[in-house]
Design an enzyme around this catalytic site. Structure first.
Site, mmCIF file in Angstrom:
data_model
loop_
_atom_site.group_PDB
_atom_site.id
_atom_site.type_symbol
_atom_site.label_atom_id
_atom_site.label_comp_id
_atom_site.label_asym_id
_atom_site.label_seq_id
_atom_site.Cartn_x
_atom_site.Cartn_y
_atom_site.Cartn_z
ATOM 1 N N ARG A 1 51.718 100.307 12.571
ATOM 2 C CA ARG A 1 51.417 99.571 13.794
ATOM 3 C C ARG A 1 50.026 98.979 13.677
ATOM 4 O O ARG A 1 49.111 99.631 13.143
ATOM 5 C CB ARG A 1 51.469 100.502 15.019
ATOM 6 C CG ARG A 1 52.878 100.797 15.520
ATOM 7 C CD ARG A 1 53.549 99.554 16.094
ATOM 8 N NE ARG A 1 54.866 99.819 16.632
ATOM 9 C CZ ARG A 1 56.017 99.696 15.950
ATOM 10 N NH1 ARG A 1 55.995 99.313 14.691
ATOM 11 N NH2 ARG A 1 57.174 99.936 16.535
ATOM 12 N N GLU B 1 50.199 91.375 18.502
ATOM 13 C CA GLU B 1 51.321 90.515 18.064
ATOM 14 C C GLU B 1 51.885 89.741 19.256
ATOM 15 O O GLU B 1 51.962 90.296 20.348
ATOM 16 C CB GLU B 1 52.415 91.398 17.452
ATOM 17 C CG GLU B 1 51.924 92.073 16.180
ATOM 18 C CD GLU B 1 52.948 93.009 15.561
ATOM 19 O OE1 GLU B 1 54.117 93.001 16.007
ATOM 20 O OE2 GLU B 1 52.576 93.736 14.631
ATOM 21 N N HIS C 1 55.696 91.058 10.927
ATOM 22 C CA HIS C 1 56.392 92.279 11.368
ATOM 23 C C HIS C 1 57.889 92.257 11.009
ATOM 24 O O HIS C 1 58.745 92.163 11.893
ATOM 25 C CB HIS C 1 56.204 92.494 12.872
ATOM 26 C CG HIS C 1 56.367 93.934 13.270
ATOM 27 N ND1 HIS C 1 55.705 94.513 14.314
ATOM 28 C CD2 HIS C 1 57.136 94.919 12.739
ATOM 29 C CE1 HIS C 1 56.051 95.783 14.420
ATOM 30 N NE2 HIS C 1 56.930 96.056 13.460
HETATM 31 C C1 GLV Z 1 59.698 98.383 13.902
HETATM 32 O O1 GLV Z 1 58.520 98.259 13.753
HETATM 33 C C2 GLV Z 1 60.283 99.519 14.556
HETATM 34 O O2 GLV Z 1 59.535 100.297 15.162
HETATM 35 O O3 GLV Z 1 61.509 99.673 14.491
#
Ligand code: GLV
Length: 322
Positions: A241, A270, A288
């Site tokens: 993250r 983001e 991401h």
């Molecule tokens: C992606 O980052 C998730 O948490 O599935």
């Protein structure tokens, strides 16, 4: 029998949307635009279940402003840092997530970023696309090899374990890990060295890869002080993250070559990513997408369905997080 009403906050893979529609009175998000906090609140007030996704801001404040009809939020994603699960629990709302099925694909992409950063792939691609490549030469864009180097894993859950396996077996790396819950037994099962203090791991790793959840305890775990501990030849990989790293400190560290590079899949705000970060040649950045395969995303959707089906059958959902 009246079918439970389900609202879905984003487009999901077609097979998942079709199955949701078969089983539930489903409202899909056909525009795929992010739902506002008000739209999410209305969905919670008018549906029996909300299928949320990453980035949906379901804060405690939003939940408190809400008179929810929904008794379950079936989150599509393994991380749920966008959701106040404790407040949801206090309000009698079950929250579920989708772990396990995205592990291998996320580990693959972690390795892809490790390679991209070590071998300066982003820098090379930018040079090529901008028309500035002048041809092969022995000293052009020299990176560093992975084989024989040390990979330090921060966190040691499923994804970190899958990264460790790849790094050891495919690339001949030595793997070390730090995690508050890591035992010597688990470390030796995975053939990794347990390091008791995070600072020690950062001090000796050629590559550091982050695998902790985003929450108040891990916010800026990698801050300016810890970035300064890393050797100048080290690379930082983040598929966890954005909040785990102090992004401003990382930009400063990379701009001043105090570490060699970074491979980033996640960012602090983001989808906003500072231009200063993107302009740095020693950053490989992707939006991401670590779990973005048809296989993972479909399996994640099917887990959402398993959780909803169990819940509406009066059973305990398999992936309840609160
Ligand atoms: C992606 O980052 C998730 O948490 O599935």
């Amino acid at each position: 029998m009246v079918r439970p009403r389900v609202t879905v906050s984003r487009r999901l893979p077609p097979a998942v949307e079709a199955r949701l529609q078969e089983r539930y009175d489903t409202t899909l998000n056909t525009t795929d635009e992010r739902m506002s906090a008000d739209a999410l609140r209305e969905a919670l007030e008018s549906s029996d279940a909300l299928v949320s996704t990453l980035g949906d801001p379901i804060s405690g404040e939003l939940l408190h402003r809400c008179r929810p009809r929904a008794k379950i939020i079936a989150h599509f994603g393994v991380g749920y840092d966008n959701l106040d699960v404790a407040t949801a629990r206090d309000m009698g709302i079950t929250v579920t997530n989708t772990p396990g099925v995205l592990t291998e694909d996320t580990a693959d992409l972690t390795i892809a970023l490790l390679l991209a950063s070590a071998r300066r792939m982003s820098e090379g691609e930018r040079e090529l696309r901008s028309g500035n490549w002048t041809g092969w030469r022995p000293t052009h864009l020299l990176g560093t090899r992975l084989s024989g180097k040390t990979l330090g894993l921060v966190g040691f859950g499923r994804i970190a374990q899958a990264v460790a396996r790849r790094a050891r077996l495919a690339f001949g790396m030595q793997v070390m890990a730090w995690s508050r819950s890591l035992t010597d037994e688990l470390a030796s099962q995975h053939d990794v060295r347990r390091i008791a203090a995070l600072d020690d791991l950062l001090r000796v790793s050629d590559f550091v890869s982050l695998h902790v959840p985003g929450n108040v305890d891990t916010r800026h775990l990698i801050d300016a002080r810890r970035l300064a501990i890393m050797p100048a030849h080290a690379h930082l990989i983040n598929t966890a993250r954005g909040s785990v790293v102090d992004q401003a400190a990382l930009i400063d560290t990379l701009a001043n070559h105090r570490i060699a590079g970074a491979g980033l899949d996640v960012f602090e705000q983001e989808p906003m990513v500072p231009a200063d970060l993107l302009a740095l040649p020693n950053v490989a950045a992707i939006p991401h997408m670590a779990s973005a395969t048809v296989e993972s995303r479909t399996a994640m959707g099917m887990l959402v369905l398993d959780n909803l089906d169990a819940f509406f059958a009066g059973q305990h959902p398999p992936n309840c997080v609160n």
